[in-house]
Design a protein around this motif. Structure first.
Motif, PDB file in Angstrom:
ATOM      1  N   ILE A  61       0.842  -1.208   0.000  1.00  0.00           N
ATOM      2  CA  ILE A  61       0.000   0.000   0.000  1.00  0.00           C
ATOM      3  C   ILE A  61       0.871   1.249   0.000  1.00  0.00           C
ATOM      4  CG2 ILE A  61      -1.636   1.336   1.384  1.00  0.00           C
ATOM      5  CD1 ILE A  61      -2.928  -1.364   2.164  1.00  0.00           C
ATOM      6  N   ALA A  62       1.948   1.240   0.786  1.00  0.00           N
ATOM      7  CA  ALA A  62       2.854   2.396   0.816  1.00  0.00           C
ATOM      8  C   ALA A  62       3.507   2.618  -0.547  1.00  0.00           C
ATOM      9  CB  ALA A  62       3.916   2.188   1.889  1.00  0.00           C
ATOM     10  N   ILE A  63       3.878   1.535  -1.221  1.00  0.00           N
ATOM     11  CA  ILE A  63       4.468   1.664  -2.556  1.00  0.00           C
ATOM     12  C   ILE A  63       3.456   2.260  -3.532  1.00  0.00           C
ATOM     13  CG2 ILE A  63       5.280   0.342  -4.553  1.00  0.00           C
ATOM     14  CD1 ILE A  63       6.696  -1.512  -2.633  1.00  0.00           C
ATOM     15  N   LEU A  64       2.225   1.780  -3.483  1.00  0.00           N
ATOM     16  CA  LEU A  64       1.198   2.303  -4.388  1.00  0.00           C
ATOM     17  C   LEU A  64       0.921   3.777  -4.120  1.00  0.00           C
ATOM     18  CD1 LEU A  64      -1.273  -0.721  -4.418  1.00  0.00           C
ATOM     19  CD2 LEU A  64       0.320  -0.022  -6.215  1.00  0.00           C
TER      20      LEU A  64
ATOM     21  N   GLY B  59       5.416   8.121 -11.686  1.00  0.00           N
ATOM     22  CA  GLY B  59       5.278   7.009 -10.756  1.00  0.00           C
ATOM     23  C   GLY B  59       4.325   5.934 -11.222  1.00  0.00           C
ATOM     24  N   LEU B  60       3.421   6.296 -12.120  1.00  0.00           N
ATOM     25  CA  LEU B  60       2.455   5.307 -12.600  1.00  0.00           C
ATOM     26  C   LEU B  60       3.087   4.268 -13.525  1.00  0.00           C
ATOM     27  CD1 LEU B  60      -0.703   7.491 -13.199  1.00  0.00           C
ATOM     28  CD2 LEU B  60      -0.143   6.034 -11.261  1.00  0.00           C
TER      29      LEU B  60
ATOM     30  N   LEU C  14       4.001  -2.829 -13.265  1.00  0.00           N
ATOM     31  CA  LEU C  14       5.033  -3.747 -12.801  1.00  0.00           C
ATOM     32  C   LEU C  14       4.585  -4.471 -11.533  1.00  0.00           C
ATOM     33  CD1 LEU C  14       8.011  -4.778 -12.954  1.00  0.00           C
ATOM     34  CD2 LEU C  14       8.545  -2.882 -11.430  1.00  0.00           C
ATOM     35  N   ILE C  15       4.078  -3.726 -10.570  1.00  0.00           N
ATOM     36  CA  ILE C  15       3.600  -4.317  -9.315  1.00  0.00           C
ATOM     37  C   ILE C  15       2.423  -5.246  -9.591  1.00  0.00           C
ATOM     38  CG2 ILE C  15       2.526  -3.791  -7.104  1.00  0.00           C
ATOM     39  CD1 ILE C  15       5.451  -3.163  -7.112  1.00  0.00           C
TER      40      ILE C  15
ATOM     41  N   GLY D  18       2.491  -9.260  -8.905  1.00  0.00           N
ATOM     42  CA  GLY D  18       1.454  -9.811  -8.028  1.00  0.00           C
ATOM     43  C   GLY D  18       0.668 -10.929  -8.684  1.00  0.00           C
ATOM     44  N   LEU D  19       0.338 -10.765  -9.954  1.00  0.00           N
ATOM     45  CA  LEU D  19      -0.390 -11.819 -10.671  1.00  0.00           C
ATOM     46  C   LEU D  19       0.444 -13.081 -10.814  1.00  0.00           C
ATOM     47  CD1 LEU D  19      -2.171  -9.701 -13.426  1.00  0.00           C
ATOM     48  CD2 LEU D  19      -3.209 -10.800 -11.441  1.00  0.00           C
ATOM     49  N   LEU D  20       1.746 -12.921 -11.063  1.00  0.00           N
ATOM     50  CA  LEU D  20       2.615 -14.093 -11.157  1.00  0.00           C
ATOM     51  C   LEU D  20       2.748 -14.813  -9.817  1.00  0.00           C
ATOM     52  CD1 LEU D  20       5.466 -12.825 -13.507  1.00  0.00           C
ATOM     53  CD2 LEU D  20       3.696 -14.505 -14.011  1.00  0.00           C
TER      54      LEU D  20
END
Length: 67
Positions: free
Chosen positions: A18-21, A31-32, A37-38, A42-44
């Motif tokens: 959450i902090a990274i987002l 930043g977007l 990438l995140i 996460g899906l992998l």
């Protein structure tokens, strides 16, 4: 005891993500770039965990083969 440790590590991991987002959004628009990438990573990770939980062969060897 082990379950509690995984629970607390899970909470920390979620807070970190959450902090990274929030950081990605704060550095808009550059930043977007990291957001897909995140999401991809996460899906992998979800795919790997799902495949591991559904693999009966790994469960057989972990329960029946002694080293």
């Amino acid at each position: 005891m082990e379950t509690a440790a995984y629970f607390f590590l899970g909470i920390i991991a979620v807070a970190w993500i959450i902090a990274i987002l929030i950081g990605f959004v704060a550095t808009f628009p550059a930043g977007l770039i990291g957001l897909p990438l995140i999401i991809g990573i996460g899906l992998l990770v979800i795919k790997v965990i799902k495949e591991r939980l559904e693999n009966d062969e790994d469960d057989y060897y972990s329960k029946n083969v002694h080293q």
